[in-house]
Design an enzyme around this catalytic site. Structure first.
Site, PDB file in Angstrom:
ATOM      1  N   TRP A 364       0.743  -1.187  -0.035  1.00 50.32           N
ATOM      2  CA  TRP A 364      -0.171   0.120  -0.007  1.00 50.32           C
ATOM      3  C   TRP A 364       0.835   1.160   0.000  1.00 50.32           C
ATOM      4  O   TRP A 364       0.416   2.132  -0.122  1.00 50.32           O
ATOM      5  CB  TRP A 364      -0.921  -0.042   1.350  1.00 50.32           C
ATOM      6  CG  TRP A 364      -0.244   0.367   2.661  1.00 50.32           C
ATOM      7  CD1 TRP A 364       0.908  -0.225   3.087  1.00 50.32           C
ATOM      8  CD2 TRP A 364      -0.462   1.270   3.717  1.00 50.32           C
ATOM      9  NE1 TRP A 364       1.273   0.238   4.170  1.00 50.32           N
ATOM     10  CE2 TRP A 364       0.157   1.148   4.764  1.00 50.32           C
ATOM     11  CE3 TRP A 364      -1.563   2.220   3.702  1.00 50.32           C
ATOM     12  CZ2 TRP A 364       0.377   1.904   5.878  1.00 50.32           C
ATOM     13  CZ3 TRP A 364      -1.785   2.983   4.784  1.00 50.32           C
ATOM     14  CH2 TRP A 364      -0.611   2.864   5.876  1.00 50.32           C
ATOM     15  N   ASP A 365       2.130   1.105   0.454  1.00 52.42           N
ATOM     16  CA  ASP A 365       2.917   2.007   0.424  1.00 52.42           C
ATOM     17  C   ASP A 365       2.997   3.050  -1.075  1.00 52.42           C
ATOM     18  O   ASP A 365       3.134   4.349  -0.844  1.00 52.42           O
ATOM     19  CB  ASP A 365       4.512   1.792   0.405  1.00 52.42           C
ATOM     20  CG  ASP A 365       4.671   0.904   1.487  1.00 52.42           C
ATOM     21  OD1 ASP A 365       3.866   0.136   1.980  1.00 52.42           O
ATOM     22  OD2 ASP A 365       5.958   0.835   2.090  1.00 52.42           O
ATOM     23  N   GLU A 494       0.775  -2.319  12.549  1.00 53.66           N
ATOM     24  CA  GLU A 494       0.919  -3.521  12.742  1.00 53.66           C
ATOM     25  C   GLU A 494       1.400  -4.057  13.879  1.00 53.66           C
ATOM     26  O   GLU A 494       1.728  -5.256  14.107  1.00 53.66           O
ATOM     27  CB  GLU A 494       2.337  -3.855  11.491  1.00 53.66           C
ATOM     28  CG  GLU A 494       1.698  -3.654  10.281  1.00 53.66           C
ATOM     29  CD  GLU A 494       2.827  -4.351   9.229  1.00 53.66           C
ATOM     30  OE1 GLU A 494       3.941  -4.697   9.591  1.00 53.66           O
ATOM     31  OE2 GLU A 494       2.354  -4.345   7.768  1.00 53.66           O
ATOM     32  N   LYS A 606       2.966   0.724  16.063  1.00 62.48           N
ATOM     33  CA  LYS A 606       4.216   0.801  15.150  1.00 62.48           C
ATOM     34  C   LYS A 606       4.242   2.002  14.172  1.00 62.48           C
ATOM     35  O   LYS A 606       5.235   2.589  14.139  1.00 62.48           O
ATOM     36  CB  LYS A 606       4.187  -0.320  14.270  1.00 62.48           C
ATOM     37  CG  LYS A 606       5.399  -0.600  13.367  1.00 62.48           C
ATOM     38  CD  LYS A 606       5.333  -1.898  12.620  1.00 62.48           C
ATOM     39  CE  LYS A 606       6.604  -2.164  11.719  1.00 62.48           C
ATOM     40  NZ  LYS A 606       5.893  -3.152  10.814  1.00 62.48           N
ATOM     41  N   GLN A 607       2.854   2.397  13.963  1.00 62.09           N
ATOM     42  CA  GLN A 607       2.817   3.678  13.052  1.00 62.09           C
ATOM     43  C   GLN A 607       1.626   4.335  13.195  1.00 62.09           C
ATOM     44  O   GLN A 607       0.664   3.746  13.784  1.00 62.09           O
ATOM     45  CB  GLN A 607       3.157   3.106  11.525  1.00 62.09           C
ATOM     46  CG  GLN A 607       1.974   2.230  11.081  1.00 62.09           C
ATOM     47  CD  GLN A 607       2.517   1.231   9.937  1.00 62.09           C
ATOM     48  OE1 GLN A 607       3.027   0.054  10.488  1.00 62.09           O
ATOM     49  NE2 GLN A 607       2.597   1.526   8.987  1.00 62.09           N
TER      50      GLN A 607
HETATM   51  C1  BGC Z   1       5.002  -1.446   7.589  1.00 61.32           C
HETATM   52  C2  BGC Z   1       4.044  -1.229   6.486  1.00 61.32           C
HETATM   53  C3  BGC Z   1       4.754  -1.164   5.102  1.00 61.32           C
HETATM   54  C4  BGC Z   1       5.754  -2.088   4.873  1.00 61.32           C
HETATM   55  C5  BGC Z   1       6.581  -1.879   3.678  1.00 61.32           C
HETATM   56  C6  BGC Z   1       6.150  -2.192   7.285  1.00 61.32           C
HETATM   57  O1  BGC Z   1       6.987  -2.364   8.301  1.00 61.32           O
HETATM   58  O2  BGC Z   1       4.628  -1.482   8.858  1.00 61.32           O
HETATM   59  O3  BGC Z   1       2.982  -0.294   6.780  1.00 61.32           O
HETATM   60  O4  BGC Z   1       3.937  -1.432   4.043  1.00 61.32           O
HETATM   61  O5  BGC Z   1       6.583  -1.954   5.901  1.00 61.32           O
HETATM   62  O6  BGC Z   1       7.075  -0.655   3.715  1.00 61.32           O
END
Ligand code: BGC
Length: 765
Positions: A364-365, A494, A606-607
């Site tokens: 999804w990035d 996550e 985490k984010q």
């Molecule tokens: C993040 C995800 C992301 C992925 C790839 C993971 O560490 O939690 O949101 O899509 O990294 O960048």
């Protein structure tokens, strides 16, 4: 500030000296690519001195191999195969021998060693003086670039100037087909974010009947073919070269002060299926290489520099008041531009083409972090990126059936070929927000470019199929007054998995329903033939429309009335709060130090998750609500993901907290240059680079698209005097120059337009 950045240039990153760790680190930062392939910034002789190199990889976008994922315990619907982008033959390799000494940084003495990445020109240069063990010296310079005009080509030129007469100089150029791969450490093989290559994953054969040196390669199990070729030209044509084992070499008797040059062109064909096409593809690549060699390195470089100039003309952002940050900012834009697939069949991986981290997968990035940059500065590339999603829609449909949803499509959480490649479903397939993310990107693309043709065809199909999936996954919950709920999902954060009603996911799904309904209605109203054809083909039925509207209206969006806080999901506030402050520094990122279940039981992020939802739809929330939620979620966020800080920074701008916005922005813009996440060696953090662009334009520029009108609420951090950027909007090009006191909007191209500056309408003529 990192030593790569100096006050002297707003365009050039400079590395000086021969410190192995610095050179190794800069392999990622100095990577060059063009969306088709990329090559890391390794030294030409990296193979001889391993401590200067982490990986020399050259990666071709979507050239991947596959093997079965081994599960200790399997369950139905688990992702079946890994998809791993693999290093292809390395065409950077060069050996220089003077008398009996072979050059490397540990033999003899190397002085004035300097490497520079010129962002303006898209050029990597290296220069130094080498003295061998007998005291004989050579001045050496090397230039390298990856062409945009000829997407197959890597061009290199080497200048060698001897200080002495009569020495034996030998130059060997090798197209290395990786028969021997570097070894990997235990630590590397355990990090889930890496999939280090233990062995070569393709077969190779040298093709003899061509005038250039050509290799035909085929992956071990995915049946993907490519041709890789090399063509060299020495300035002194009287010196005959000798071919042996894939290397071409020249023996030269040195003349003091007389410079010898070698021009190298290395070609990476497009990917094809079926060995029967190899002759044709080989011929084609050979022709391109001959054409390039007829133009010569300098001619190719000139074209390349022109291309880069055009890129910067439309996409640069200038900051007055902070020269060092300026280079850092440009570094991000440079890498973003380099990474995107441009053929509608390939996308943009989380590390671009700069490293093997995350196996070259698309996440999804792309839609939520990188696409906005392309949307407003390079809309054609934005369209290619969305077209890629269209090409994998059939796989997404299959995935929805595997997930027992009988209509619609579920896009893979991480993938190259469209199939799910995440072996860990709680932080993989469960992130069904990916559908809403893609739908949001399609909707934005159509709004920003006005490309109704795409919207009513490919866009329509994506919107309908993603909405259908949500309709099938969720249900109207009688126990919640008939609200529409989405259970057992994972949101962007996550560190919280498999929950009911993740706020972000529900809000994205709500909008997905609305976008689909809007587009279907637009097609019906316009009687658009293409669109009607799509609806017929996919068996659209009008009752679906009503159902989506009802689900959107009744979408359950969890809220804690008592605390007046938006809830990340149904259960979030029932968990204990993780003590971030007293967690030892060496326990971050948590994912490498705690069992997932330990993490999931706590309130710890985490984010950005809820904050991201509020940033995306900021006009749907009051400032007070956003401020309260921000304060709360910031306190439980570790930013262990590189996708986090930019969002917190932009939201700080939205809330007028400019010091905080600035501080997050510094971390965002310099993340890879300073190796903030400690894993830049595996590749750049491309989503964060997109976050850097968004921080400037959405954050400090305060740009939003509201009811079809571009709105700006500019605010600068205190030390900056001016920020200038350009955006494309519906065939217009607008320049925005934000000063301390005022903002100037200039319509550079296109028809007059009304925009909003804060709450005032402004007419641009
Ligand atoms: C993040 C995800 C992301 C992925 C790839 C993971 O560490 O939690 O949101 O899509 O990294 O960048």
């Amino acid at each position: 500030m990192n030593s790569l950045i100096s006050k002297d240039s707003k365009w050039v990153l400079t590395e000086k000296g021969t410190d192995p760790e610095t050179i190794r680190q800069n392999e990622t930062l100095f990577a060059l690519s063009n969306g088709h392939f990329g090559t890391r910034g390794s030294l030409e002789e990296a193979e001889r001195t391993r401590e200067y190199s982490h990986s020399e990889a050259t990666l071709v976008n979507a050239y991947y191999d596959s093997e079965l994922i081994e599960y200790g315990e399997w369950a139905y619907g688990y992702a079946e195969k890994h998809q791993t982008v693999i290093p292809v033959p390395n065409g950077k390799k060069l050996a220089i021998k003077l008398d009996n000494d072979l050059f490397d940084l540990e033999t003899g003495k190397t002085t004035v060693h300097k490497r520079q990445l010129d962002l303006k020109k898209g050029l990597l240069t290296r220069s130094f003086t080498w003295e061998n063990s007998q005291g004989h010296k050579l001045d050496i310079s090397i230039e390298r670039f990856v062409s945009y005009d000829y997407p197959e080509l890597l061009a290199q030129k080497v200048w060698i100037t001897p200080h002495d007469d009569g020495c034996d100089l030998r130059i060997v150029a090798t197209l290395d087909d990786l028969k021997e791969m570097g070894s990997i450490s235990e630590e590397e093989s355990n990090d889930p974010r890496i999939k280090a290559q233990k062995e070569r994953r393709f077969k190779s054969e040298r093709l003899e009947d061509f005038e250039n040196q050509l290799l035909h390669i085929e992956t071990n199990s995915t049946g993907l073919h490519m041709i890789v070729g090399e063509k060299n030209e020495l300035s002194d044509s009287s010196v005959q070269s000798c071919f042996e084992n894939g290397s071409e070499s020249w023996e030269i008797d040195t003349v003091k002060g007389e410079t010898i040059t070698l021009e190298r062109t290395v070609g990476y064909s497009n990917i094809f299926k079926g060995a029967s096409m190899k002759e044709e593809k080989a011929q084609k690549l050979s022709t391109v290489m001959n054409e390039a060699s007829a133009i010569g390195f300098e001619g190719l470089k000139e074209k390349h520099v022109d291309h880069m100039e055009e890129f910067w003309e439309s996409s640069d952002i200038e900051i007055e008041g902070d020269d060092e940050l300026q280079v850092g900012l440009r570094f991000n834009l440079f890498h973003l531009y380099q990474a995107a697939g441009r053929d509608g069949k390939r996308n943009m991986s989380a590390k671009g083409l700069t490293g093997e981290g995350y196996e070259g997968h698309y996440f999804w990035d792309t839609e939520m972090y990188m696409l906005p940059f392309f949307l407003y500065t390079q809309p054609k590339i934005a369209k290619h990126l969305l077209n890629y999603r269209y090409t994998i829609l059939h796989e997404a449909r299959n995935r929805a059936r595997e997930m027992a949803v009988d209509k619609g499509a579920l896009f893979a959480w991480r993938t190259i070929n469209g199939k799910e490649a995440s072996p860990y479903y709680p932080a993989g397939t469960a992130q069904i927000h990916i559908n809403g993310d893609i739908a949001h990107a399609v909707h934005s693309y159509v709004k920003v470019t006005g490309d109704r043709r795409f919207g009513m065809h490919e866009g329509l199909e994506i919107l309908v199929e993603t909405a259908r999936f949500y309709a099938g996954w969720g249900h109207f919950d009688e126990k919640r007054n008939g609200a529409f709920v989405l259970n057992d999902v994972t949101g962007p954060d996550e560190y919280t998995a498999i929950v009911n009603n993740n706020y972000y996911t529900n809000l994205m799904a709500k909008h997905n329903f609305k976008y689909a309904a809007e587009m279907v209605e637009a097609v019906l109203e316009a009687g658009d033939e293409d669109g009607l054809g799509v609806l017929e083909r996919i068996g659209f039925d009008k009752t679906e429309l009503e159902n989506w509207k009802r689900a959107a209206d009744r979408m359950f969006l969890p809220y804690d009335e008592e605390q007046e806080l938006t809830m990340q999901d149904d259960s979030f506030f029932h968990k204990e709060v993780w003590d971030i402050e007293n967690t030892p520094k060496d326990k971050f990122p948590l994912l490498l130090n705690y069992h997932p279940l330990t993490i999931y039981r706590y309130q710890v992020n985490k984010q950005a998750d809820t904050v991201l939802a509020q940033f995306l739809f900021s006009d749907e929330f009051s400032q007070e609500q956003k401020a309260r939620d921000y304060e709360y979620y910031e306190s439980v966020t570790t930013h262990d993901s590189s996708l986090s800080r930019s969002v917190f920074g932009m939201m700080a701008s939205d809330l007028g907290e400019m010091d905080k916005a600035y501080s997050y922005f510094m971390d965002t813009a310099l993340m890879d240059i300073t190796d903030m996440q400690s894993n830049t060696k595996d590749g750049v953090h491309a989503a964060n680079m997109g976050g850097t662009w968004m921080s400037m334009v959405y954050g400090f520029g305060g740009m939003r698209l509201l009811n079809d009108t571009l709105q700006f609420r500019p605010r600068l951090p205190k030390d900056w005097t001016r920020v200038t950027f350009k955006v494309q909007f519906r065939h217009r090009l607008i320049k925005v120059a934000i000063g301390k006191e005022d903002t100037e909007y200039t319509l550079l191209k296109g028809e007059p337009l009304v925009i909003r500056h804060f709450d005032e309408e402004k007419h641009l003529d």
